[in-house]
Design an enzyme around this catalytic site. Structure first.
Site, PDB file in Angstrom:
ATOM      1  N   ASP A 105     -41.129   6.816 172.606  1.00 33.44           N
ATOM      2  CA  ASP A 105     -42.220   7.747 172.334  1.00 33.44           C
ATOM      3  C   ASP A 105     -41.967   9.173 172.816  1.00 33.44           C
ATOM      4  O   ASP A 105     -42.919   9.908 173.111  1.00 33.44           O
ATOM      5  CB  ASP A 105     -43.524   7.205 172.933  1.00 33.44           C
ATOM      6  CG  ASP A 105     -44.140   6.124 172.048  1.00 33.44           C
ATOM      7  OD1 ASP A 105     -43.937   6.187 170.821  1.00 33.44           O
ATOM      8  OD2 ASP A 105     -44.809   5.232 172.587  1.00 33.44           O
ATOM      9  N   ASP A 169     -44.898   2.303 164.960  1.00 34.34           N
ATOM     10  CA  ASP A 169     -45.277   3.537 165.667  1.00 34.34           C
ATOM     11  C   ASP A 169     -44.118   4.529 165.786  1.00 34.34           C
ATOM     12  O   ASP A 169     -44.338   5.741 165.901  1.00 34.34           O
ATOM     13  CB  ASP A 169     -45.753   3.234 167.096  1.00 34.34           C
ATOM     14  CG  ASP A 169     -46.578   1.968 167.244  1.00 34.34           C
ATOM     15  OD1 ASP A 169     -46.365   1.030 166.470  1.00 34.34           O
ATOM     16  OD2 ASP A 169     -47.407   1.917 168.159  1.00 34.34           O
TER      17      ASP A 169
END
Ligand code: GLY
Length: 390
Positions: A105, A169
């Protein structure tokens, strides 16, 4: 004073502007208040409590970039230079994550903070932003496996030494790689991002346009071991935020490459999301679950993505359709119960879900909902200013 009554459908004429203006006015007040409440610019709002107070974490949390991102957007929306100064302060402490290869991320952390900063801020204190982003991109790319054609997820519930898990994601982190390649970083970062998006489109998207959350590959051969979910209701359901990440990520892949298959996939993902929305135009946390919670964050992400996507859609009737849907969603988000009515809160939106299967942060505010809500407003307004989002 404008009365905020539930309006599940698109609003006519100028009334959406009035709803947006009112929600934005309150949002800016709350963000100013949040700066005092959060205090130290090394702590970051993540999820709200049921009383709508922010829980704070360090820059190590995957959500850390969103709070400085909200402050950058508040500055952009208001022209108030104090927000820029605050945004710079909360951006600074994220630099320490630039060598953190243990997470997929880094794109969220760095593009929402430093990425918005480099776009908006001018001054010598911002000169290092580019170098910091390029370093973070190089770190992220270390997670790439060419046999799979993807970056790996930093977590999984299944313990399998052979497996290379990928969550949908990760699509949101490709922007960091594309940006770096376009701004003086190694060109192969763009190739990594492009291949990851192609693999995701091939393996995660079902024929009906719904998505898997996780695909596990054999790390040596690239063969698929299994498909399913981590945060959704079941292996064959569609977790709405995963769908939102996929859609937004495909729009971003199209923005950077202008390759038509990415836009076609984005529209397919958008059509599924829109087709499965309830009458109030706010997504359930999972489209097939019998457990009835909404996830406002999924709708914020998709609303913002649609406002960008409709700029690229050539067909006038499709473009008008996506605009109507995006505006209807934005109208809902600007009103209760989604826009928080409690006066003593610095959270903007309520009713998001982090991770329902483990009962973590269910039906509470989430900082990423606020971030994409503000971004949707910026995109809505820029579409109005340019004569319809083109
Ligand atoms: N990327 C983590 C989540 O959406 O919860």
């Amino acid at each position: 004073m404008l009365v905020l009554a539930p309006a599940p459908c698109a609003v006519a004429g100028g009334s959406l502007d009035a709803l947006v203006d009112q929600a934005l006015r309150v949002s800016l007040q709350r963000l100013e208040q949040s700066v005092r409440e959060v205090g130290a610019p090394v702590l970051y709002p993540t999820y709200g409590t049921p009383q709508l107070k922010w829980q704070l974490k360090s820059s190590a949390d995957w959500t850390s970039g969103f709070y400085p991102g909200c402050l950058w957007y508040a500055g952009e929306l208001s022209g108030d230079r104090r927000f820029e100064a605050w945004a710079g302060q909360w951006t600074k402490a994220i630099e320490r994550e630039k060598f953190n290869a243990d997470t997929h991320d880094l794109g969220f952390r760095f593009m929402c903070s430093f990425g918005n900063g480099i776009r908006l801020a001018r001054g010598p204190e911002y000169d290092r932003y580019k170098e910091i982003i390029l370093t973070a991109a190089t770190t992220l790319a270390r997670r790439y496996n060419p046999r799979v054609g993807c970056l790996s997820s930093n977590w999984d519930l299944v313990k399998d030494q052979q497996a290379f898990p990928v969550v949908v994601d990760i699509m949101m982190n490709l922007d960091l790689l594309f940006w770096a390649a376009e701004n003086g970083g190694p060109l192969d970062l763009a190739a990594v991002a492009r291949t990851h998006a192609i693999t995701t489109g091939r393996d995660f998207v079902r024929p009906d346009g719904g998505t898997y959350h996780v695909v596990r590959y054999d790390k040596n051969t690239g063969r698929i071991i299994s498909k399913g979910t981590l945060q959704g209701a079941g292996p064959e359901t569609t977790w709405s935020r995963g769908q939102a990440w996929a859609l937004y990520g495909m729009v971003a892949a199209y923005r950077h490459t202008r390759e038509r298959p990415f836009l076609d996939l984005a529209m397919k993902l958008a059509d599924y999301f829109i087709r499965n929305l309830p009458a109030d135009r706010v997504a359930p946390w999972d489209f097939q679950s019998g457990i009835k919670y909404h996830d406002v964050s999924a709708s914020c992400i998709v609303t913002s993505a649609l406002f960008e996507m409709l700029r690229y859609v050539q067909d006038p009737s499709r473009r008008a359709h996506y605009r109507r849907e995006a505006e209807a969603m934005l109208a809902s988000l600007c009103q209760p119960p989604w826009f928080a009515t409690l006066t003593d809160t610095s959270c903007l939106l309520d009713h998001s879900v982090q991770f329902l299967p483990i009962n973590s942060n269910v039906d509470v505010p989430a900082i990423f909902a606020d971030y994409y809500f503000l971004e949707a407003i910026i995109r809505y307004r820029s579409g109005q200013a340019s004569g319809g989002g083109r």
